[in-house]
Scaffold this motif. Sequence first.
Motif, PDB file in Angstrom:
ATOM      1  N   PRO A  64       5.282  -6.743  -7.756  1.00  0.00           N
ATOM      2  CA  PRO A  64       6.783  -6.488  -8.096  1.00  0.00           C
ATOM      3  C   PRO A  64       6.545  -7.027  -9.761  1.00  0.00           C
ATOM      4  CG  PRO A  64       5.976  -8.315  -6.452  1.00  0.00           C
ATOM      5  CD  PRO A  64       4.765  -7.226  -5.979  1.00  0.00           C
ATOM      6  N   ILE A  65       5.649  -6.499 -11.038  1.00  0.00           N
ATOM      7  CA  ILE A  65       6.083  -5.903 -12.601  1.00  0.00           C
ATOM      8  C   ILE A  65       6.979  -5.800 -12.810  1.00  0.00           C
ATOM      9  CG2 ILE A  65       3.514  -5.657 -11.880  1.00  0.00           C
ATOM     10  CD1 ILE A  65       3.588  -3.242 -12.691  1.00  0.00           C
ATOM     11  N   HIS A  66       7.256  -6.344 -13.881  1.00  0.00           N
ATOM     12  CA  HIS A  66       8.023  -6.118 -15.372  1.00  0.00           C
ATOM     13  C   HIS A  66       7.752  -4.823 -15.589  1.00  0.00           C
ATOM     14  CE1 HIS A  66      10.847  -6.082 -18.409  1.00  0.00           C
ATOM     15  NE2 HIS A  66       9.842  -5.413 -18.934  1.00  0.00           N
ATOM     16  N   THR A  67       8.478  -3.843 -16.280  1.00  0.00           N
ATOM     17  CA  THR A  67       8.210  -2.465 -16.635  1.00  0.00           C
ATOM     18  C   THR A  67       9.370  -2.359 -17.778  1.00  0.00           C
ATOM     19  OG1 THR A  67       9.435  -1.338 -14.861  1.00  0.00           O
ATOM     20  CG2 THR A  67       6.990  -1.396 -14.489  1.00  0.00           C
ATOM     21  N   SER A  68       9.305  -1.870 -18.480  1.00  0.00           N
ATOM     22  CA  SER A  68       9.781  -1.623 -19.322  1.00  0.00           C
ATOM     23  C   SER A  68      10.839   0.014 -19.050  1.00  0.00           C
ATOM     24  CB  SER A  68       9.064  -1.049 -20.760  1.00  0.00           C
ATOM     25  OG  SER A  68       9.151  -1.756 -21.631  1.00  0.00           O
ATOM     26  N   THR A  69      12.140   0.269 -19.494  1.00  0.00           N
ATOM     27  CA  THR A  69      12.408   1.450 -18.936  1.00  0.00           C
ATOM     28  C   THR A  69      13.427   2.199 -19.769  1.00  0.00           C
ATOM     29  OG1 THR A  69      14.418  -0.021 -19.286  1.00  0.00           O
ATOM     30  CG2 THR A  69      13.446   0.147 -16.973  1.00  0.00           C
ATOM     31  N   PHE A  70      13.665   3.122 -19.574  1.00  0.00           N
ATOM     32  CA  PHE A  70      14.845   4.151 -20.514  1.00  0.00           C
ATOM     33  C   PHE A  70      15.760   3.526 -20.686  1.00  0.00           C
ATOM     34  CE2 PHE A  70      17.839   5.487 -17.987  1.00  0.00           C
ATOM     35  CZ  PHE A  70      17.248   5.730 -16.685  1.00  0.00           C
ATOM     36  N   ASP A  71      16.104   3.201 -22.111  1.00  0.00           N
ATOM     37  CA  ASP A  71      17.423   2.593 -22.455  1.00  0.00           C
ATOM     38  C   ASP A  71      17.439   0.741 -22.355  1.00  0.00           C
ATOM     39  OD1 ASP A  71      18.458   4.326 -23.503  1.00  0.00           O
ATOM     40  OD2 ASP A  71      20.144   5.207 -22.067  1.00  0.00           O
ATOM     41  N   GLY A  72      16.589   0.414 -22.152  1.00  0.00           N
ATOM     42  CA  GLY A  72      16.336  -1.067 -22.349  1.00  0.00           C
ATOM     43  C   GLY A  72      15.973  -1.420 -23.733  1.00  0.00           C
ATOM     44  N   GLU A 130       1.164  -1.206   0.449  1.00  0.00           N
ATOM     45  CA  GLU A 130       0.262  -0.004   0.004  1.00  0.00           C
ATOM     46  C   GLU A 130       0.692   1.378   0.155  1.00  0.00           C
ATOM     47  OE1 GLU A 130      -3.096  -1.367   3.691  1.00  0.00           O
ATOM     48  OE2 GLU A 130      -4.053  -0.124   1.911  1.00  0.00           O
ATOM     49  N   GLN A 131       1.752   0.426   0.705  1.00  0.00           N
ATOM     50  CA  GLN A 131       2.986   2.287   0.614  1.00  0.00           C
ATOM     51  C   GLN A 131       3.067   2.454  -0.584  1.00  0.00           C
ATOM     52  OE1 GLN A 131       6.004   0.602   3.719  1.00  0.00           O
ATOM     53  NE2 GLN A 131       5.839   2.575   5.246  1.00  0.00           N
ATOM     54  N   LEU A 132       3.564   1.792  -1.288  1.00  0.00           N
ATOM     55  CA  LEU A 132       3.851   1.812  -2.971  1.00  0.00           C
ATOM     56  C   LEU A 132       2.934   2.229  -3.645  1.00  0.00           C
ATOM     57  CD1 LEU A 132       6.251  -1.349  -3.664  1.00  0.00           C
ATOM     58  CD2 LEU A 132       7.041   1.384  -3.271  1.00  0.00           C
ATOM     59  N   ALA A 133       1.948   1.955  -3.804  1.00  0.00           N
ATOM     60  CA  ALA A 133       0.784   3.013  -4.124  1.00  0.00           C
ATOM     61  C   ALA A 133       0.360   4.362  -4.298  1.00  0.00           C
ATOM     62  CB  ALA A 133      -0.724   1.980  -3.821  1.00  0.00           C
ATOM     63  N   ASN A 134       0.586   4.323  -2.862  1.00  0.00           N
ATOM     64  CA  ASN A 134       0.404   5.834  -2.432  1.00  0.00           C
ATOM     65  C   ASN A 134       1.379   6.597  -3.141  1.00  0.00           C
ATOM     66  OD1 ASN A 134      -1.641   5.110  -0.838  1.00  0.00           O
ATOM     67  ND2 ASN A 134      -0.522   5.080   0.949  1.00  0.00           N
ATOM     68  N   ILE A 135       2.937   5.954  -3.050  1.00  0.00           N
ATOM     69  CA  ILE A 135       4.366   6.510  -3.640  1.00  0.00           C
ATOM     70  C   ILE A 135       3.707   6.623  -5.291  1.00  0.00           C
ATOM     71  CG2 ILE A 135       6.575   6.654  -4.224  1.00  0.00           C
ATOM     72  CD1 ILE A 135       6.768   5.676  -1.516  1.00  0.00           C
ATOM     73  N   ALA A 136       3.235   6.199  -5.669  1.00  0.00           N
ATOM     74  CA  ALA A 136       2.671   5.864  -7.205  1.00  0.00           C
ATOM     75  C   ALA A 136       1.532   7.390  -7.457  1.00  0.00           C
ATOM     76  CB  ALA A 136       2.458   4.600  -7.577  1.00  0.00           C
ATOM     77  N   GLN A 137       1.175   7.172  -6.367  1.00  0.00           N
ATOM     78  CA  GLN A 137       0.084   8.135  -6.768  1.00  0.00           C
ATOM     79  C   GLN A 137       0.464   9.625  -6.603  1.00  0.00           C
ATOM     80  OE1 GLN A 137      -3.271   8.029  -6.804  1.00  0.00           O
ATOM     81  NE2 GLN A 137      -2.958   6.054  -8.166  1.00  0.00           N
ATOM     82  N   SER A 138       1.596  10.377  -5.652  1.00  0.00           N
ATOM     83  CA  SER A 138       1.493  10.870  -5.024  1.00  0.00           C
ATOM     84  C   SER A 138       3.098  11.811  -5.882  1.00  0.00           C
ATOM     85  CB  SER A 138       1.547  11.594  -3.940  1.00  0.00           C
ATOM     86  OG  SER A 138       2.630  10.009  -2.895  1.00  0.00           O
ATOM     87  N   TRP A 139       3.678  10.720  -6.182  1.00  0.00           N
ATOM     88  CA  TRP A 139       4.770  11.523  -6.447  1.00  0.00           C
ATOM     89  C   TRP A 139       4.927  11.620  -8.101  1.00  0.00           C
ATOM     90  CZ3 TRP A 139       9.989   8.156  -5.160  1.00  0.00           C
ATOM     91  CH2 TRP A 139       9.983   8.372  -4.061  1.00  0.00           C
ATOM     92  N   GLU A 140       6.266  12.636  -8.324  1.00  0.00           N
ATOM     93  CA  GLU A 140       6.128  13.399  -9.736  1.00  0.00           C
ATOM     94  C   GLU A 140       6.960  12.589 -10.634  1.00  0.00           C
ATOM     95  OE1 GLU A 140       6.724  17.434 -10.722  1.00  0.00           O
ATOM     96  OE2 GLU A 140       6.082  17.729  -8.465  1.00  0.00           O
ATOM     97  N   LEU A 141       6.510  11.412 -11.294  1.00  0.00           N
ATOM     98  CA  LEU A 141       7.563  10.864 -12.085  1.00  0.00           C
ATOM     99  C   LEU A 141       7.847  10.998 -13.492  1.00  0.00           C
ATOM    100  CD1 LEU A 141       6.007   7.110 -11.264  1.00  0.00           C
ATOM    101  CD2 LEU A 141       7.869   8.588 -10.276  1.00  0.00           C
ATOM    102  N   ALA A 142       9.080  11.378 -13.741  1.00  0.00           N
ATOM    103  CA  ALA A 142       9.713  11.472 -15.415  1.00  0.00           C
ATOM    104  C   ALA A 142       8.793  10.268 -16.262  1.00  0.00           C
ATOM    105  CB  ALA A 142      11.091  11.162 -15.135  1.00  0.00           C
ATOM    106  N   GLU A 143       8.196  10.603 -17.663  1.00  0.00           N
ATOM    107  CA  GLU A 143       8.451  10.172 -18.674  1.00  0.00           C
ATOM    108  C   GLU A 143       8.784   8.884 -18.342  1.00  0.00           C
ATOM    109  OE1 GLU A 143       6.321  11.489 -21.724  1.00  0.00           O
ATOM    110  OE2 GLU A 143       6.191   9.609 -22.684  1.00  0.00           O
ATOM    111  N   GLY A 144       7.731   8.197 -18.513  1.00  0.00           N
ATOM    112  CA  GLY A 144       8.659   6.059 -18.805  1.00  0.00           C
ATOM    113  C   GLY A 144       8.611   5.559 -17.413  1.00  0.00           C
ATOM    114  N   ASP A 145       8.572   6.563 -15.805  1.00  0.00           N
ATOM    115  CA  ASP A 145       9.165   5.587 -14.988  1.00  0.00           C
ATOM    116  C   ASP A 145       8.360   4.780 -14.348  1.00  0.00           C
ATOM    117  OD1 ASP A 145      11.639   6.680 -14.853  1.00  0.00           O
ATOM    118  OD2 ASP A 145      11.271   8.021 -13.188  1.00  0.00           O
TER     119      ASP A 145
END
Length: 762
Positions: free
Chosen positions: A625-633, A604-619
């Motif tokens: 714990p899931i697979h995610t694509s990244t920059f330069d991947g 739940e903590q990560l769910a909150n962070i995911a909601q409240s942080w400003e993330l760079a494009e693609g982050d």
Amino acid sequence: MINNTDKIVWSACTVNCGSRCPLRMHVTDGKITWVENDTTGLDEYGAHQIRACLRGRSMKQRIYNEDRLKYPMKRIGERGEGKFERITWEEAFDTIAQRLKNTIQTYGNEAVYLNYGTGTLGGTVTKSWPQNSSLIARLMNLCGGHLNHYGDYSTAQITAGLNYTYGDWADGNSSTDLVNSKLIVMFGNNPAETRMSGGGVTYQLSEARQRGNAKMIVIDPRYTDTASGRENQWIPIRPGTDAALVAGIAHVLITENMVDQAFVDKYCIGYDEKTLPESAPYNGHYKAHILGYGEDSTEKTPQWASDITGIPATSIIQLAREIGMAKPCCIVQGWGPQRSANGEQVSRAIAMLAILTGNVGINGGNSGAREGTYEIPFQRFPTFDNPVKTEISMFMWTDAIYRAHDMTATKDGVRGKEKLDTPIKFIWNYAGNCLVNQHSDINKTDSILKNEELCETIVVIDNHMTSSAKYADIVLPDLVTAEQMDFAMDAFSGNLGYIIFADKVIEPQFECKGIYEICSELAKRMGVEDAFTEDRTQEEWLRHILELNRAEDPELPDFESFREMGIYKRPDPQGHHVAYKDFRHDPEANPLTTPSGKIEIYSEQLANIAQSWELAEGDVISALPIHTSTFDGYDSERRKEYPLQLIGFHYKARAHSTYGNVELLKKAAPQELQMNPLDAQARQLQSGDKVTVFNDRGRLQVPVKVTPKILPGVVALGEGAWYQPDKTGIDQGGNINVLTTHRPSPLAKGNPSHTNLVEVKK
Ligand SMILES: Nc1nc2c(c(=O)[nH]1)N[C@H]1C(S)=C(S)[C@@H](COP(=O)(O)OP(=O)(O)OC[C@H]3O[C@@H](n4cnc5c(=O)[nH]c(N)nc54)[C@H](O)[C@@H]3O)O[C@H]1N2
Ligand SMILES: Nc1nc2c(c(=O)[nH]1)N[C@H]1C(S)=C(S)[C@@H](COP(=O)(O)OP(=O)(O)OC[C@H]3O[C@@H](n4cnc5c(=O)[nH]c(N)nc54)[C@H](O)[C@@H]3O)O[C@H]1N2
Ligand code: SF4
Ligand SMILES: [Mo]
């Protein structure tokens, strides 16, 4: 004793390789003539010998190296140019103290930064890391404090990732416990190269293979020294895709009924709807994600995983069955997979295999983290509290030099404040090469550091004229371990704890001074001498610290006996360490430190962070714990331009950059770019050809090594080579950090050192 040795003195190798070896120095006419190993103990489990590797045995060449800093110096050219003038210690101390006072007066204590540096890691007096335990921190804390950092270049992403799963630093079973495993699955873990002490992990691993008959599977883009004929199977994988492999394996475990349902029900949060927190979205649980009725409506079949990882689906199915059926099974990850742009996710994903199969908290199993180790508890030099509470990620100091006012808590991970108020104006760089060599994007760093209006003062304290030292305003020549007295420890050695009496072997050379004397002199000029020294010499401090420890732990030897024995060993009184054993035994009585007290598959903590942080494009930050694509991947658009994935690895030739100037070691393990024959053929390259490796951040030139020991599409370069730009700015040393980026990973704001795209040409 050989013929003409005058005396043999115990010393230690205190570099940051994760091991810690005693060295017995043979001295003739005041000079070290050769370096011998630990001679105590038996060649068996228990108080076995701690044998030094090729680097420790070359200590003489490092100590007497022509790069040794001999006198204090001040810079007379541009930063980075390497032009210095010899000055007296008086002038050096006075200049530093004056500049420090000015910085504090003009900008406040938050403008003073202690850069990450791990050059002398195991010591008591000479401990350079963690930075808040160094003598520089003690000095600064007496002078109003300094800007803190959190995290480290080693483990930023796994710390920020797995902490949410297990709460705090994720513990692992000791490597000695591998003898109880039936199957060992290594994800990006290469102890034969990264834990090279003869008393450490590789030794235990060989024991496990011989005595315990464990099978071993190595999952790594490279065929490593740890595999090297010891493995049953090598599964090469595309860098940055382990989380997809895990999802494919989880699919087989679920559909073929190999999940330990009783374990996930009792100990975990979020495996299925039974334990999913109320705040989570409908079908927000792990099982739904894998079976394809989660948010992305994609079933994570072995074929899906195969397309991402490059591993055949049949191999994934077979691997899943082996993991599901071997009881107990040890899932262990090195820190290679997490030192990447999606490393937080990857580290949590790998641990899922240990969790789904109920291998946590038992002998022969593991948590999915790296091996744990036993250490004799020992308090070090006290450093006082830092009055400044603001922290940045250790990786973002370059940003904090040129765009501090833009850095916030939710965008840049600033802690203790909503936003940074002050840029870094004064840098202490003690026993570190992270100012240049070991930090990412050297060319960008160079342009930031060259601007003297930004960071006004840089002080480097080192043994050698490193690339970082070349950017200093004042350089101070430190003693090496063998030129002073200290106690050394902090080794990953399984269940054997030990402390080394690293005695003074030779007299200080040239005008070098030890860190204790340096800081004492500065303390005098800052008006805090008495508080700093408490009226003790270095030796008196060591005697005092030992007595403090002996009051807590009477089994420790007294000073004179300890000095005589050289190394004090104590096997873990508990036997093999089993991480989370108490929790497994009784989760109510021994809850984890996660908010729920359980293993949080859904956080739940990560769910909150995911909601409240400003993330760079693609982050991406996600509760599961899931697979995610990244920059330069591997699936980045940029592969059209830079088609090869480039990873670094920690190389036997050096401990990072330390020992990088020893000719013997350069010959034994040359700096070269590993490349698969298919990629070499496409570029008409042969082993030994000098190639240019480049991307939009920089260029380097190095010989290529064409070898099937690396996956096609991937190239690898040992990290830590000495940066040597030629006149056109092309690095001739083969330093991977001319190609890496300052862009941090999403959650940890850590260094994604192994996530790079490049092209290679002759
Ligand atoms: N691309 C890429 N970059 C990486 C990594 C990677 O995997 N890839 N790994 C990262 C990791 S995990 C780490 S830990 C960092 C390590 O980065 P650093 O901590 O900077 O490690 P070293 O390069 O060993 O630098 C240590 C410095 O201390 C000096 N030194 C050694 N002994 C003494 C001593 O007794 N006194 C003093 N004063 N100085 C001493 C050495 O000469 C050297 O300059 O690098 C990081 N950088
Ligand atoms: N000889 C030597 N030993 C050292 C050091 C050194 O510089 N030299 N440094 C020490 C320090 S400070 C640290 S932090 C540790 C670092 O220890 P690690 O971080 O574990 O070391 P790495 O070599 O970076 O990575 C381990 C393996 O991960 C693989 N790898 C990279 N990316 C991926 C991926 O995406 N997936 C998978 N499955 N594998 C991947 C690499 O090929 C490598 O074989 O080593 C310590 N030991
Ligand atoms: S580099 Fe590490 S393994 Fe090698 S001698 Fe030094 S402490 Fe031991
Ligand atoms: Mo590290």
